[in-house]
Write an enzyme that holds these catalytic residues in place. Structure first.
Site, PDB file in Angstrom:
ATOM      1  N   GLY A   1      19.402   1.063   1.396  1.00 39.00           N
ATOM      2  CA  GLY A   1      18.991  -0.335   1.510  1.00 39.00           C
ATOM      3  C   GLY A   1      19.347  -1.012   2.807  1.00 39.00           C
ATOM      4  O   GLY A   1      18.985  -2.178   3.011  1.00 39.00           O
TER       5      GLY A   1
ATOM      6  N   ARG B   1      16.229   5.065   5.731  1.00 41.22           N
ATOM      7  CA  ARG B   1      15.554   4.254   6.750  1.00 41.22           C
ATOM      8  C   ARG B   1      16.483   3.921   7.917  1.00 41.22           C
ATOM      9  O   ARG B   1      16.101   4.012   9.087  1.00 41.22           O
ATOM     10  CB  ARG B   1      15.057   2.960   6.102  1.00 41.22           C
ATOM     11  CG  ARG B   1      14.242   2.071   7.017  1.00 41.22           C
ATOM     12  CD  ARG B   1      14.136   0.659   6.450  1.00 41.22           C
ATOM     13  NE  ARG B   1      13.901   0.629   5.033  1.00 41.22           N
ATOM     14  CZ  ARG B   1      12.711   0.552   4.442  1.00 41.22           C
ATOM     15  NH1 ARG B   1      11.632   0.525   5.186  1.00 41.22           N
ATOM     16  NH2 ARG B   1      12.612   0.506   3.131  1.00 41.22           N
TER      17      ARG B   1
ATOM     18  N   ARG C   1       2.644   2.299   5.080  1.00 41.10           N
ATOM     19  CA  ARG C   1       3.456   1.107   4.851  1.00 41.10           C
ATOM     20  C   ARG C   1       2.703  -0.195   5.126  1.00 41.10           C
ATOM     21  O   ARG C   1       2.818  -1.150   4.350  1.00 41.10           O
ATOM     22  CB  ARG C   1       4.745   1.150   5.679  1.00 41.10           C
ATOM     23  CG  ARG C   1       5.708   2.258   5.273  1.00 41.10           C
ATOM     24  CD  ARG C   1       7.062   2.124   5.977  1.00 41.10           C
ATOM     25  NE  ARG C   1       7.795   0.981   5.470  1.00 41.10           N
ATOM     26  CZ  ARG C   1       7.948  -0.155   6.115  1.00 41.10           C
ATOM     27  NH1 ARG C   1       7.403  -0.344   7.312  1.00 41.10           N
ATOM     28  NH2 ARG C   1       8.631  -1.132   5.576  1.00 41.10           N
TER      29      ARG C   1
ATOM     30  N   TYR D   1       2.569  -2.288   1.769  1.00 40.52           N
ATOM     31  CA  TYR D   1       3.527  -3.394   1.725  1.00 40.52           C
ATOM     32  C   TYR D   1       3.155  -4.580   2.614  1.00 40.52           C
ATOM     33  O   TYR D   1       3.865  -5.580   2.618  1.00 40.52           O
ATOM     34  CB  TYR D   1       4.913  -2.910   2.165  1.00 40.52           C
ATOM     35  CG  TYR D   1       5.469  -1.762   1.376  1.00 40.52           C
ATOM     36  CD1 TYR D   1       5.694  -1.861   0.007  1.00 40.52           C
ATOM     37  CD2 TYR D   1       5.781  -0.553   1.996  1.00 40.52           C
ATOM     38  CE1 TYR D   1       6.221  -0.802  -0.718  1.00 40.52           C
ATOM     39  CE2 TYR D   1       6.304   0.517   1.288  1.00 40.52           C
ATOM     40  CZ  TYR D   1       6.523   0.382  -0.076  1.00 40.52           C
ATOM     41  OH  TYR D   1       7.032   1.435  -0.778  1.00 40.52           O
TER      42      TYR D   1
ATOM     43  N   CYS E   1     -11.939   5.405   4.221  1.00 43.08           N
ATOM     44  CA  CYS E   1     -12.896   4.515   3.550  1.00 43.08           C
ATOM     45  C   CYS E   1     -12.174   3.511   2.664  1.00 43.08           C
ATOM     46  O   CYS E   1     -12.374   3.454   1.443  1.00 43.08           O
ATOM     47  CB  CYS E   1     -13.893   5.342   2.734  1.00 43.08           C
ATOM     48  SG  CYS E   1     -15.021   6.303   3.760  1.00 43.08           S
TER      49      CYS E   1
END
Length: 422
Positions: free
Chosen positions: A230, A274, A309, A313, A340
């Site tokens: 996180g 991350r 992403r 998001y 598409c």
């Protein structure tokens, strides 16, 4: 504050040569940056005896990246059979592996327990009787529900499918102990890509309170507290980075206070994915088309199968155009792929230097949840992955997918059955 100036200094001067040799598109990762970030974590928690990072394999599941993590002494956070097998290829065994899955199958439990096993982190109290053999060391993922706000990305913990509830947590450890568990850990993860370190400190305080309650009620001691991942990265130029130093100092103090009250101190584990690799990767693409209708579009030779992403998001990824000043001769464009789907866009109404066909675009911060979240919808194929090594050389660490790969699962022995007949 996207990719660092030092990463740019290593990459941009040689990027034309790299694209000429390997072709586009590709993800490229910076080994120096990854190692420097790993050292920052180690140094930040240097006062925590036994601190360990368990790299979240889902962020960047490439064997060469995992080898780097292993070389730094890190373990691996796995949530699937494939991630376990990838991690074991590096030589990781036993407590080098943290297996956290949900709606776990018997097959997954069996693989998690094989080859020396690993740390089993159960997501639900109902999984306890489904474990083929209760290991000596067991962990549970704790969901605080309304006791914690989470953050805007991961949402309200009370609405999350993950974890054991506050009301169940003591019973979970009691049941595991009665089935033979003798060593215990406690895990949680309720924020994602969080740049405000205070959230992480607050959750740490809450989890330590839970550990203290279970210790008093059951008389067990926790070997470790796993605060999950996180930790955020600054995707936008105006974002401030996470204050890792202050966060580490305040979390360390919380553990010291726990020791004073309870006479022992658990180890601290993190599962950063991350934070470890996100800023140290870029998706390099080529402009292959321009379209002017109601707005201007720059079409590139990759699509959201290489980086989903932004579509999934609404996430921002900074974009540079190689060799062009971002402040001069600019235009407002959408940067799009060929899928598409109308949300196949890397940038929407973004101000970029005037871009011509053949220009190289660098999409920043794709070192986590980029290639890993790829897919094959529309028959699109995922690009290659490269590693910019510490000596300046560039290594192919995953080839691009081919049409043969796409058709591989259609090659099988005929197998037909008639329902209702033996």
């Amino acid at each position: 504050m996207p990719m660092s100036e030092t990463f740019k200094d290593r990459l941009f001067p040689v990027l034309k040569d790299i694209t000429k040799h390997f072709g586009t598109p590709f993800h490229i990762y910076d080994e120096i940056g990854i190692r420097e970030t790993g050292q920052l974590l180690i140094d930040g928690f240097s006062e925590m005896k036994g601190f360990r990072e368990y790299f979240a394999v889902k962020a960047l599941p490439n064997p060469r990246i995992l080898e780097i993590m292993r070389d730094m002494g890190f373990g691996f956070d796995c949530s699937s059979i494939a991630e376990l097998l990838l991690s074991r290829q590096t030589g990781a065994r036993g407590e080098d592996l943290m297996f956290t899955s949900n709606n776990t199958s018997i097959e997954e439990f069996q693989v998690a327990g094989a080859e020396g096993g690993g740390i089993l982190n159960l997501d639900d109290i109902t999984l306890i009787p489904k474990v083929p053999e209760m290991p000596a060391l067991i962990c549970f993922r704790y969901n605080p529900g309304p006791r914690c706000d989470g953050n805007e990305i991961i949402g309200d913990p009370a609405e999350s499918k993950y974890g054991v509830s506050h009301e169940q947590v003591t019973d979970a450890y009691r049941m595991a102990r009665d089935l033979g568990a003798k060593r215990f850990g406690l895990h949680t993860m309720v924020v994602s890509n969080e740049l405000n370190y205070i959230y992480k400190v607050q959750v740490t305080r809450l989890v330590l309170e839970v550990a203290e309650r279970v210790t008093k009620e059951l008389g067990i001691k926790f070997e470790f507290i796993n605060m999950g991942g996180g930790l955020g990265i600054p995707y936008k130029p105006e974002d401030s980075p996470l204050d890792l130093h202050t966060m580490a100092a305040e979390i360390t103090e919380l553990f010291n206070q726990f020791k004073k009250r309870n006479g022992y101190m658990p180890k601290l584990y993190l599962e950063s994915g991350r934070y470890m690799t996100g800023p140290h990767g870029a998706l390099v693409v080529k402009a292959i088309n321009q379209k002017d209708i109601y707005r201007k579009y720059i079409g590139v030779d990759a699509c959201m199968s290489a980086l989903m992403r932004p579509a999934l998001y609404g996430a921002y990824h900074h974009i540079s155009v190689l060799g062009k000043d971002s402040q001069q001769d600019t235009e407002i464009v959408d940067v799009v792929g060929s899928l598409c789907e109308n949300n196949d866009k890397f940038a929407i109404q973004r101000t970029l230097p005037k871009t011509e066909e053949g220009d190289i675009l660098i999409i920043h911060d794709t070192g986590a949840h980029g290639h890993a979240m790829g897919f094959n919808y529309n028959g699109k194929l995922r690009p290659k992955e490269l590693l910019l090594r510490t000596d300046g050389s560039v290594e192919l660490i995953r080839r691009e997918e081919t049409v043969d790969d796409y058709f591989a699962t259609l090659s099988f022995e005929p197998n037909t059955m008639m329902p209702g007949k033996a």
